[in-house]
Design an enzyme around this catalytic site. Structure first.
Site, mmCIF file in Angstrom:
data_model
loop_
_atom_site.group_PDB
_atom_site.id
_atom_site.type_symbol
_atom_site.label_atom_id
_atom_site.label_comp_id
_atom_site.label_asym_id
_atom_site.label_seq_id
_atom_site.Cartn_x
_atom_site.Cartn_y
_atom_site.Cartn_z
ATOM 1 C CB SER A 176 14.643 -19.160 -31.571
ATOM 2 O OG SER A 176 13.566 -19.863 -32.138
ATOM 3 C CG HIS A 209 10.612 -15.748 -32.046
ATOM 4 N ND1 HIS A 209 9.778 -16.700 -32.567
ATOM 5 C CD2 HIS A 209 11.840 -16.360 -31.977
ATOM 6 C CE1 HIS A 209 10.448 -17.812 -32.816
ATOM 7 N NE2 HIS A 209 11.707 -17.643 -32.444
ATOM 8 C CG HIS A 223 3.554 -17.348 -38.568
ATOM 9 N ND1 HIS A 223 4.464 -17.738 -39.521
ATOM 10 C CD2 HIS A 223 3.987 -17.862 -37.388
ATOM 11 C CE1 HIS A 223 5.397 -18.475 -38.942
ATOM 12 N NE2 HIS A 223 5.144 -18.561 -37.649
ATOM 13 N NE ARG A 270 3.543 -23.688 -34.199
ATOM 14 C CZ ARG A 270 4.478 -22.740 -34.172
ATOM 15 N NH1 ARG A 270 5.668 -23.016 -33.671
ATOM 16 N NH2 ARG A 270 4.242 -21.530 -34.638
ATOM 17 C CG ASP A 293 3.680 -17.724 -29.090
ATOM 18 O OD1 ASP A 293 4.157 -18.671 -28.448
ATOM 19 O OD2 ASP A 293 4.289 -17.129 -30.000
HETATM 20 N N1 HAX Z 1 -1.719 -7.191 -34.600
HETATM 21 C C1 HAX Z 1 -1.617 -5.970 -35.149
HETATM 22 N N2 HAX Z 1 -0.922 -5.709 -36.284
HETATM 23 C C2 HAX Z 1 -0.325 -6.760 -36.880
HETATM 24 C C3 HAX Z 1 -0.417 -8.065 -36.395
HETATM 25 C C4 HAX Z 1 -1.148 -8.263 -35.185
HETATM 26 N N3 HAX Z 1 -1.241 -9.455 -34.617
HETATM 27 N N4 HAX Z 1 0.260 -8.893 -37.222
HETATM 28 C C5 HAX Z 1 0.770 -8.122 -38.193
HETATM 29 N N5 HAX Z 1 0.431 -6.826 -38.005
HETATM 30 C C6 HAX Z 1 0.797 -5.666 -38.808
HETATM 31 C C7 HAX Z 1 2.319 -5.539 -38.845
HETATM 32 O O1 HAX Z 1 2.797 -4.915 -37.655
HETATM 33 C C8 HAX Z 1 2.521 -4.723 -40.101
HETATM 34 O O2 HAX Z 1 2.171 -3.382 -39.809
HETATM 35 P P1 HAX Z 1 2.961 -2.129 -40.472
HETATM 36 O O3 HAX Z 1 2.860 -2.330 -41.949
HETATM 37 O O4 HAX Z 1 2.223 -0.954 -39.956
HETATM 38 O O5 HAX Z 1 4.380 -2.218 -39.981
HETATM 39 C C9 HAX Z 1 1.429 -5.288 -41.024
HETATM 40 O O6 HAX Z 1 0.436 -5.866 -40.160
HETATM 41 C C10 HAX Z 1 1.916 -6.350 -41.986
HETATM 42 O O7 HAX Z 1 2.550 -7.376 -41.243
HETATM 43 P P2 HAX Z 1 2.601 -8.878 -41.796
HETATM 44 O O8 HAX Z 1 3.357 -8.869 -43.072
HETATM 45 O O9 HAX Z 1 1.239 -9.462 -41.797
HETATM 46 O O10 HAX Z 1 3.416 -9.634 -40.625
HETATM 47 P P3 HAX Z 1 4.985 -9.772 -40.450
HETATM 48 O O11 HAX Z 1 5.432 -10.944 -41.248
HETATM 49 O O12 HAX Z 1 5.696 -8.486 -40.687
HETATM 50 O O13 HAX Z 1 5.078 -10.088 -38.899
HETATM 51 C C11 HAX Z 1 4.489 -11.132 -36.849
HETATM 52 C C12 HAX Z 1 4.721 -11.327 -38.360
HETATM 53 C C13 HAX Z 1 4.277 -12.507 -36.217
HETATM 54 C C14 HAX Z 1 5.734 -10.493 -36.235
HETATM 55 C C15 HAX Z 1 3.235 -10.233 -36.641
HETATM 56 O O14 HAX Z 1 2.111 -10.885 -37.168
HETATM 57 C C16 HAX Z 1 2.993 -9.876 -35.192
HETATM 58 O O15 HAX Z 1 3.578 -8.896 -34.712
HETATM 59 N N6 HAX Z 1 2.120 -10.658 -34.455
HETATM 60 C C17 HAX Z 1 1.880 -10.437 -33.042
HETATM 61 C C18 HAX Z 1 3.018 -10.980 -32.190
HETATM 62 C C19 HAX Z 1 3.040 -12.492 -32.200
HETATM 63 O O16 HAX Z 1 2.039 -13.144 -31.979
HETATM 64 N N7 HAX Z 1 4.233 -13.076 -32.411
HETATM 65 C C20 HAX Z 1 4.436 -14.524 -32.386
HETATM 66 C C21 HAX Z 1 4.562 -15.115 -33.780
HETATM 67 C C22 HAX Z 1 4.772 -16.614 -33.770
HETATM 68 C C23 HAX Z 1 6.065 -16.949 -33.140
HETATM 69 O O17 HAX Z 1 7.148 -16.666 -33.610
HETATM 70 N N8 HAX Z 1 5.987 -17.529 -31.989
HETATM 71 O O18 HAX Z 1 7.056 -17.695 -31.238
#
Ligand code: HAX
Length: 440
Positions: A241, A271, A318, A327, A373
Site C-alpha cells: 500500500s 496484505h 511477513h 503491533r 492482522d
Molecule cells: N501460511 C502458509 N504458508 C506461508 C505462510 C503462511 N502464513 N507464510 C509464508 N508461507 C509460504 C509462502 O507462501 C511461500 O511458499 P511457496 O514457496 O510454496 O510459494 C513460503 O512460505 C516462503 O514464503 P516467505 O518467504 O516466508 O514469505 P513471503 O515474504 O513470500 O510472503 C507473506 C510474506 C506475508 C505474504 C506470507 O507470509 C503470507 O502469505 N502470510 C499470510 C497472509 C498474511 O497474513 N498477510 C499479511 C501480512 C502483513 C501485512 O501486510 N498486513 O497488512
C-alpha cells in the site's frame, strides 16, 4: 501560508539541503548487491526507496521516526482520561520529525475537523453501488469520487511551479485524512446498519469521532480506535500500500489518485485483507469443530488441514519481520487489559502458542510469527463489530496517515518519477551464456 505549513517548509528545506550534500559527497557509494533470485522473488531485501516516516527492523519491528510502539504509547498525548496514543500525535511526529505537544495534537484535531466536509456527490456515488459490493471497493470508489476536490490537480491544470507541489499535496493530504472517517463510517452504516447514519461529534478527537460515527459509543472501543489508527499507520515504504501510493504519486498523480492506488493494494489478501481472512478462518474453525474455544490439539489439526489444502494461515508470516510483530503484541496487551476472558481473544492467544512451531517445521517459511492482522479482528468482535469484510477499511483509514505524510515529503524533497529497470528471462539466459549484458 498557515504557520503549520511554514514550519513544515522550513523542516523540509533543511532536509533537502542535507540530502543534496550527502549525494554530492557520497552519491556513487554502493549500498548493496542484487542477486538474480531477488529480481525474480519480489525484490525482497533490495534497498531502493526512501521513506522518511518510519523504518522497519526485522527483529525489533516498526519505529516511527525512531520511536517504537511502546515508546509511542509512553510519550504521545492521549485523550482526556484515555491511555492510548492519539493518531493526531503520530501524524505530527511523522510529518514534522518531532514529538508533539498536547497543543500540537489539539490543533491537528481542530485542523482535521475544519477540513472534514464530504460533498454530497461522494455519498451518491457510493450509493450507486449494490449493497453486496465489498466495503474496500466502496471505499476506493468513495476516494475516487472525492478526487474532484483535489487542489493539486486544479493547480497543476492552471500551471504550477515545481516548488509549490508540496503545498498542494499538503492540502490534499490533510483534506483526505480529515474526510476518510466520514466516508468509511458511511459505508459501514449503509451496508450493515440499515443505512442509518450518525452525524460527526465536533467535541471528539479524530479516532474517537470515527468510533462515534461508526455507532460505537463504548469508551473502550474509542480507545481501541486510537490505538488501532496509530499502529496501522505506517510500515516503512516497501509494503504494497505504501509503495503503490508512492509509485503512483511519483507520476504527479494527485494524492487522491495515489491513495486510491495504495488502497487497491491494501485490499489484497496477502496484505491488508488478511485481517478479514483471520477472523473468517477462526469463525470457520469454531463452526467446523463445534466449539467456541478450540483446544490446542484441535487448532493443530485445523492448521495442518489448512496447509494441506494449499492455503496460507492468515495473519502469520511477513516479508521483512522475523519476530512477533510488536503491533500484534500491542493488541494482545490491549486484549489482556480490557477483555482477558474473551473467548475469541483466548483462541487468538492459543493460535499464537500453536501455529509458529507448525509453520517452522515446514522449513520454508521465513517468519512463522504473527503479524498485525492476526489480532485486530478479535478486539473488534469483542465490541460487537462482527462484520469482518469491513476490517480492511479501518486499516485503510489508518494507513492514510503514513502514506500521506510520506507523499508530502516526496514532493517536498522533489523525488523523481519512479522507474526501475525490468528484464526478460530470454535476456537472463543470454546473459548466463555470456552473449548479452544485463546492465544498461
Ligand atoms: N501460511 C502458509 N504458508 C506461508 C505462510 C503462511 N502464513 N507464510 C509464508 N508461507 C509460504 C509462502 O507462501 C511461500 O511458499 P511457496 O514457496 O510454496 O510459494 C513460503 O512460505 C516462503 O514464503 P516467505 O518467504 O516466508 O514469505 P513471503 O515474504 O513470500 O510472503 C507473506 C510474506 C506475508 C505474504 C506470507 O507470509 C503470507 O502469505 N502470510 C499470510 C497472509 C498474511 O497474513 N498477510 C499479511 C501480512 C502483513 C501485512 O501486510 N498486513 O497488512
Amino acid at each position: 501560508m498557515e504557520a503549520y505549513k511554514e514550519k513544515f517548509k522550513a523542516t523540509a528545506e533543511k532536509e533537502a539541503a542535507e540530502i543534496k550534500e550527502i549525494l554530492k559527497d557520497h552519491g556513487t557509494k554502493k549500498i548493496g548487491e542484487v542477486s538474480l533470485s531477488q529480481v525474480y522473488q519480489g525484490m525482497r531485501g533490495i534497498t531502493g526507496l526512501v521513506s522518511e516516516t518510519s523504518l522497519l527492523d526485522s527483529q525489533d519491528g516498526i519505529r516511527f521516526r525512531g520511536k517504537s510502539i511502546p515508546e509511542l504509547q509512553a510519550t504521545l498525548p492521549t485523550a482526556k482520561n484515555g491511555h492510548e496514543p492519539l493518531p493526531e500525535g503520530l501524524f505530527h511526529l511523522m510529518l514534522m520529525n518531532e514529538l508533539p505537544t498536547q497543543a500540537d495534537v489539539e490543533e491537528m484535531t481542530a485542523r482535521w475537523q475544519r477540513r472534514s466536509h464530504v460533498p454530497t456527490h461522494v455519498f451518491n456515488t457510493i450509493d450507486a453501488l449494490p449493497l453486496s459490493t465489498h466495503p474496500m471497493t466502496m471505499f476506493v470508489v468513495g476516494v475516487m469520487a472525492l478526487q474532484t476536490q483535489s487542489s493539486f490537480a486544479k493547480e497543476y491544470a492552471k500551471g504550477m511551479n515545481k516548488k509549490d507541489y508540496w503545498e498542494y499535496t499538503f492540502d490534499d493530504a490533510m483534506d483526505l485524512i480529515a474526510r476518510l472517517p466520514r466516508i468509511a463510517a458511511y459505508i459501514y452504516r449503509r451496508k450493515y446498519k440499515n443505512n442509518e447514519h450518525i452525524q460527526p461529534n465536533g467535541m471528539l478527537d479524530w479516532a474517537g469521532n470515527f468510533a462515534h460515527m461508526l455507532g460505537y459509543e463504548d469508551e473502550g472501543f474509542k480507545e481501541l480506535m486510537r490505538l488501532y489508527m496509530t499502529i496501522h499507520a505506517d510500515h516503512e515504504g516497501g509494503n504494497v500500500s505504501a509503495h503503490a501510493t508512492h509509485l503512483v504519486g511519483s507520476a504527479l498523480s494527485d494524492p487522491y489518485l495515489s491513495f486510491a492506488a495504495g488502497m487497491n493494494g491494501l485490499a489484497g489478501p496477502l496484505h491488508g485483507l488478511a485481517n478479514q481472512e483471520v477472523i473468517k478462518w477462526i469463525f470457520e474453525m469454531q463452526e467446523t469443530l463445534g466449539t467456541e474455544v478450540p483446544s490446542p490439539e484441535q487448532i493443530t489439526q485445523y492448521v495442518k488441514d489448512t496447509l494441506a489444502s494449499g492455503k496460507v494461515v492468515p495473519g502469520y508470516g511477513h516479508a521483512v519481520l522475523r519476530k512477533t510483530d510488536p503491533r500484534f503484541t500491542a493488541q494482545m496487551e490491549f486484549g489482556k487489559k480490557h477483555m482477558p476472558k474473551d473467548p475469541l481473544c483466548l483462541t487468538v492467544w492459543n493460535i499464537y502458542e500453536t501455529v509458529p512451531p507448525i509453520l517452522q517445521s515446514l522449513g520454508k517459511i521465513k517468519n512463522p510469527w504473527p503479524n498485525v492482522d492476526a489480532h485486530s479482528g478479535a478486539l473488534l468482535v469483542h465490541y460487537g463489530m462482527v462484520e469482518y469484510e469491513f476490517y480492511t477499511v479501518l486499516f485503510g483509514v489508518s494507513r492514510a496517515l503514513g502514506v500521506m505524510a510520506s507523499l508530502i515529503w516526496d514532493r517536498a524533497l522533489g523525488f523523481p518519477i519512479e522507474r526501475p529497470k525490468s528484464i526478460t528471462t530470454q535476456l537472463v539466459k543470454e546473459w548466463l551464456e555470456g552473449k548479452a549484458e544485463i546492465w544498461e
